[in-house]
Design a protein around this motif. Structure first.
Motif: not given
Length: 114
Positions: A42-50
């Motif tokens: 959407g309008d947000e940046w989110v961090d995701r771990a791999n």
């Protein structure tokens, strides 16, 4: 035509390195590596771990076990390998691991940016 399965990863160790001495005298060091990525939702940046399993052979593996620990920052150059097996119950399983060709120890003050 031969394929290409080379990979570069920069991340943080999720656990202490595990050094194993195999039959025949070979050394194998297993690393758990977390690599963050930033995604836009959407309008947000989110961090995701791999999360990746990294295998380091020989003297380089011994060096990793001696000098790295949980939270260490590293850069890994290697190749991907898919492993396949069958469970005792007959289920087929597979996973992809990274076979490290080079591990670079990064200063603890560096944090990989995404």
């Amino acid at each position: 035509m031969r394929g290409l399965a080379d990979v570069w990863l920069i991340g943080t160790l999720t656990r202490d390195p595990e050094l194993k001495r195999l039959d025949g005298g070979a050394e194998l060091c297993e690393l758990g590596l977390a690599v963050d990525e930033r995604l836009k939702r959407g309008d947000e940046w989110v961090d995701r771990a791999n999360f990746f399993e990294v295998r380091v052979w020989g003297h380089q593996g011994e060096s990793c076990a001696a000098h790295l620990s949980t939270g260490s920052h590293v850069a890994v150059r290697g190749r991907l390998r898919q492993e396949r097996w069958q469970t005792p119950e007959g289920f087929k399983r597979s996973k992809v691991v990274v076979i490290a060709e080079h591990v670079l120890f990064l200063p603890s003050s560096t944090r990989p940016e995404t």
